[in-house]
Design a protein around this motif. Structure first.
Motif, short mmCIF file in Angstrom:
data_model
loop_
_atom_site.label_atom_id
_atom_site.label_comp_id
_atom_site.label_asym_id
_atom_site.label_seq_id
_atom_site.Cartn_x
_atom_site.Cartn_y
_atom_site.Cartn_z
N LEU A 5 18.23 48.19 97.96
CA LEU A 5 19.34 49.14 97.92
C LEU A 5 18.81 50.51 98.25
O LEU A 5 17.72 50.89 97.83
CB LEU A 5 19.95 49.21 96.50
CG LEU A 5 20.60 47.95 95.95
CD1 LEU A 5 21.00 48.16 94.50
CD2 LEU A 5 21.83 47.60 96.76
N ASP A 59 13.75 49.00 87.82
CA ASP A 59 13.80 50.15 88.73
C ASP A 59 13.30 51.33 87.91
O ASP A 59 13.78 51.55 86.80
CB ASP A 59 15.24 50.38 89.19
CG ASP A 59 15.33 51.36 90.35
OD1 ASP A 59 14.46 52.25 90.45
OD2 ASP A 59 16.28 51.25 91.14
N ALA A 68 19.57 56.88 87.75
CA ALA A 68 20.14 58.23 87.95
C ALA A 68 21.66 58.20 87.76
O ALA A 68 22.14 58.36 86.65
CB ALA A 68 19.71 58.75 89.31
N THR A 69 22.43 57.95 88.84
CA THR A 69 23.89 57.85 88.66
C THR A 69 24.25 56.49 88.07
O THR A 69 25.36 56.29 87.58
CB THR A 69 24.63 57.97 90.01
OG1 THR A 69 24.27 56.85 90.83
CG2 THR A 69 24.29 59.25 90.73
C1 PRP Z 1 16.10 55.44 93.93
C2 PRP Z 1 15.61 54.70 92.70
C3 PRP Z 1 16.80 53.88 92.34
C4 PRP Z 1 17.96 54.76 92.71
C5 PRP Z 1 18.51 55.37 91.47
O1 PRP Z 1 16.02 54.65 95.04
O2 PRP Z 1 14.46 53.94 92.91
O3 PRP Z 1 16.87 52.63 93.02
O4 PRP Z 1 17.44 55.78 93.58
O5 PRP Z 1 19.62 56.13 91.75
P1 PRP Z 1 21.08 55.76 91.26
O6 PRP Z 1 20.98 55.41 89.81
O7 PRP Z 1 21.83 57.04 91.50
O8 PRP Z 1 21.60 54.64 92.09
P2 PRP Z 1 16.43 55.15 96.50
O9 PRP Z 1 17.85 54.78 96.77
O10 PRP Z 1 16.03 56.58 96.67
O11 PRP Z 1 15.58 54.20 97.43
P3 PRP Z 1 13.99 54.01 97.52
O12 PRP Z 1 13.54 53.31 96.26
O13 PRP Z 1 13.85 53.16 98.72
O14 PRP Z 1 13.34 55.36 97.68
#
Ligand code: PRP
Ligand code: URA
Length: 213
Positions: free
Chosen positions: A106, A135, A139-140
């Motif tokens: 994702l 993970d 965050a959100t």
């Molecule tokens: C980051 C992190 C989570 C997500 C969290 O990944 O590793 O998967 O953001 O954010 P959220 O709770 O708002 O969904 P990112 O999408 O940046 O991808 P990456 O791991 O490939 O850098």
């Protein structure tokens, strides 16, 4: 933040110590990777205190034979959310070397902050296993909700979610969207900034694990 029955925030002194080093912008990629693994192992120890399928077995000590409990073979599947979740896999494999791994890819859209799926490969029979979704950053909560939703569609019923750092917004969203899923977060941070980054946080976990920036 409100209290949720399905949320555990660790606040353990040993984990706090490691997280303080992890946050530091001067911490090297190597040390960052090692710390994520170590924190994951400590979290897994607690997260699997209950609900792990076990079997009885007979063990003969030098003195007598007794009945013991062991973790059921092939009982646990680890599902990292790519990319950053990959950094947590070894921390669980240290405890369960034979755990299979499913991958859910994702990526957050930087403007909408909505997760976009680009990959999904899960082991056969995952629906009957205890699934640990990992993970480092919650965050959100969009990515975690999406991954858990996909696993439920696939028939998984026994899911736990682990994140190293959580924002109240994300913890609340996952806790309310999936009240049947226990959520483990080692530290609850203050809030998100206007770009959806956790404050104080540690920056972009994927970039720090893999050296992409
Ligand atoms: C980051 C992190 C989570 C997500 C969290 O990944 O590793 O998967 O953001 O954010 P959220 O709770 O708002 O969904 P990112 O999408 O940046 O991808 P990456 O791991 O490939 O850098
Ligand atoms: N993803 C990250 O890697 N860090 C954040 O602070 C938020 C999302």
């Amino acid at each position: 933040m409100k209290n949720y029955d399905n949320v555990t925030i660790f606040n353990h002194p040993l984990i706090k110590h490691k997280i303080a080093i992890l946050r530091n912008e001067k911490t090297s990629m190597k040390e960052f990777r090692e710390l994520i693994e170590e924190i994951t192992t400590l979290m897994t120890f607690e997260c699997l205190r209950e609900g792990v399928p076990t079997v009885e077995c007979q063990v003969t000590t030098p003195l007598e034979t007794c009945t013991q409990e062991m973790v059921k073979d092939n009982a646990i599947v680890i599902v990292p959310i790519l990319r950053a979740g990959l950094g947590m896999v070894n921390g669980i494999h240290v405890l369960f070397p034979s755990a299979r791994v499913g991958h859910i890819g994702l990526c957050r859209n930087e403007e909408t902050l909505e997760p976009m799926e680009y990959y999904c490969k899960l082991p056969d029979g995952i629906e009957d296993k205890l699934v640990l979704v990992v993970d480092p950053m919650l965050a959100t909560g969009g990515s975690a909700c999406d991954a858990i939703g996909q696993l439920k569609k696939r028939g998984c019923k026994d899911i736990k979610f682990m994140a190293v750092i959580g924002a109240p917004e994300g913890v609340q969203k996952v806790a309310e969207s999936h009240p049947d899923v226990p959520i483990y977060v080692s530290t609850l941070d203050r809030c998100l900034n206007e770009n959806g980054y956790i404050l104080p946080g540690l920056g972009d976990a994927g970039d720090r694990l893999f050296g992409t920036k």
